[in-house]
Design an enzyme around this catalytic site. Sequence first.
Site, PDB file in Angstrom:
ATOM      1  CB  CYS A   1      -6.507  68.987 -53.373  1.00  0.00           C
ATOM      2  SG  CYS A   1      -7.714  67.937 -52.594  1.00  0.00           S
TER       3      CYS A   1
ATOM      4  CG  HIS B   1      -5.270  72.836 -52.204  1.00  0.00           C
ATOM      5  ND1 HIS B   1      -6.631  72.974 -52.337  1.00  0.00           N
ATOM      6  CD2 HIS B   1      -5.075  71.740 -51.425  1.00  0.00           C
ATOM      7  CE1 HIS B   1      -7.235  71.999 -51.667  1.00  0.00           C
ATOM      8  NE2 HIS B   1      -6.317  71.239 -51.101  1.00  0.00           N
TER       9      HIS B   1
ATOM     10  CD  GLN C   1      -0.715  72.429 -45.748  1.00  0.00           C
ATOM     11  OE1 GLN C   1      -0.093  72.157 -44.713  1.00  0.00           O
ATOM     12  NE2 GLN C   1      -1.806  71.771 -46.107  1.00  0.00           N
TER      13      GLN C   1
ATOM     14  CE  LYS D   1      -5.299  72.432 -44.871  1.00  0.00           C
ATOM     15  NZ  LYS D   1      -5.498  71.003 -45.059  1.00  0.00           N
TER      16      LYS D   1
ATOM     17  CG  ASP E   1      -3.780  78.492 -49.893  1.00  0.00           C
ATOM     18  OD1 ASP E   1      -3.746  78.365 -48.649  1.00  0.00           O
ATOM     19  OD2 ASP E   1      -4.114  77.577 -50.664  1.00  0.00           O
TER      20      ASP E   1
HETATM   21  N1  C6P Z   1      -4.984  70.627 -47.971  1.00  0.00           N
HETATM   22  C1  C6P Z   1      -3.998  68.431 -47.665  1.00  0.00           C
HETATM   23  O1  C6P Z   1      -4.005  67.271 -47.252  1.00  0.00           O
HETATM   24  P1  C6P Z   1      -9.567  73.471 -46.384  1.00  0.00           P
HETATM   25  O2  C6P Z   1      -9.855  72.072 -46.770  1.00  0.00           O
HETATM   26  O3  C6P Z   1     -10.564  74.443 -46.909  1.00  0.00           O
HETATM   27  O4  C6P Z   1      -9.313  73.631 -44.923  1.00  0.00           O
HETATM   28  O5  C6P Z   1      -8.144  73.829 -47.052  1.00  0.00           O
HETATM   29  C2  C6P Z   1      -7.946  73.715 -48.408  1.00  0.00           C
HETATM   30  C3  C6P Z   1      -6.493  73.925 -48.717  1.00  0.00           C
HETATM   31  C4  C6P Z   1      -6.116  75.091 -49.333  1.00  0.00           C
HETATM   32  N2  C6P Z   1      -4.835  75.370 -49.577  1.00  0.00           N
HETATM   33  C5  C6P Z   1      -3.860  74.516 -49.243  1.00  0.00           C
HETATM   34  C6  C6P Z   1      -2.445  74.878 -49.524  1.00  0.00           C
HETATM   35  C7  C6P Z   1      -4.170  73.307 -48.632  1.00  0.00           C
HETATM   36  O6  C6P Z   1      -3.197  72.463 -48.307  1.00  0.00           O
HETATM   37  C8  C6P Z   1      -5.519  72.981 -48.377  1.00  0.00           C
HETATM   38  C9  C6P Z   1      -5.918  71.661 -47.777  1.00  0.00           C
HETATM   39  C10 C6P Z   1      -5.185  69.315 -47.386  1.00  0.00           C
HETATM   40  O7  C6P Z   1      -3.027  68.883 -48.264  1.00  0.00           O
HETATM   41  C11 C6P Z   1      -6.447  68.663 -47.823  1.00  0.00           C
HETATM   42  S1  C6P Z   1      -6.536  68.483 -49.557  1.00  0.00           S
END
Ligand code: C6P
Length: 392
Positions: A350, A109, A189, A212, A186
């Site tokens: 992203c 991401h 997910q 999430k 990270d």
């Molecule tokens: N992915 C998706 O629709 P935040 O926004 O800071 O809570 O998380 C960012 C982020 C970081 N790593 C991974 C693997 C992610 O999937 C995400 C957020 C969302 O897939 C929004 S782009």
Amino acid sequence: MQTVVNGKPLVYLDNSASSQVPQVVIERGSKYLREEHSNIHRGVHYLSQRATTAFEGAREKVRRFINAREARECIFVRGCTEGINLVMHGYGRKFVSEGDEIVVSEMEHHANIVPWQMLCEEKGARLRVIPMNDAGELLLDEYEALLNERTKLVCVMHVSNALGTVNPIKEIVARAHKQGVPVLVDGAQAAPHLKIDVQDLDADFYIISGHKMFAPTGSGVVYGKAELLERMNPFLGGGDMIRTVTFEKTTYAGLPNKLEAGTPAIASQIGLGAAIDYLNSLDREAAHAHEQELLRYATEKLTAIEGVRIVGTAREKVCVVSFTIEGVHPHDVGTILDQEGIAIRAGHHCAQPVMQHFHIPATARASFAFYNTKGEVDRLAGAVAKCVEVFS
Ligand code: C6P
């Protein structure tokens, strides 16, 4: 409550972006706002003590959820993006120098690419990239060949948001540690779908986003091994992170406060604690089996529709199904599905390098949670078939 969209009951398949929040989690956040609202750590009065107890209680719930050794290893942040930036500023800027290398993967991401690129630019360091195959699996031998005495950090996602791939994190960590390199995972997910044990994985940093995993936005955690967090510089400076301040010099508080300047998102983090209670109240193995069955069923149903191609066919996946339809832009797919009351995400998620790998601008992505059903997969497949019909 059943939300109706365009006259149809909503089918929510955008859980990878943000999952829905259970009533008990909403109630817990509201209870804080109604009965306990007050700042934490600072007050000797009753409400402040109640708020502090609830906030620190949430930290202990996080500790147990990810099996950290100590609660002070769990730093509250507003989400995964802030968490990765905290490590970049606190650890990266201190320990990465000119000529050093940082390893990321092709499926990351942007939140796990851009901060490291910024650091490399600032320091004159170099970003190295673990390639993946066309199924969306990382190539581990190529990964190992990237590791050398210049490697300062490996930054890899546990689960891909764009492809659904579950990466062999334990193996990835072990190979980095053989060379003495720490690993940031990270886990944005992974946390909603898999059991996380940071000690078993031996991750040096593990980062999650609350929204999430059935908690409110504004909640999240950076887990870090205590000895690494202790060596880091603070990310933000201000109140609650100091021991003493004079105009000549400031000394910092111990963990976790050193890395948590200012008033945090108290209601959201208490909500994260409640979401963890909620997850613990489920039979998580049964939930996982159900999600895997939804994955199998959705893949089968979508693959059977002419022109549909699944992007991301790794052997190990969570229930995320990215797909394209020949001759139809994913944004049009998203719009038509919305007219049918079905929420998916369309775009690059992203993860532009993933799109570049597959030579596509975007995908449509259906991402599931334990509360989704086979009936909802049927509605998805019906609406996708309608898209094909409309555009043919
Ligand atoms: N992915 C998706 O629709 P935040 O926004 O800071 O809570 O998380 C960012 C982020 C970081 N790593 C991974 C693997 C992610 O999937 C995400 C957020 C969302 O897939 C929004 S782009």
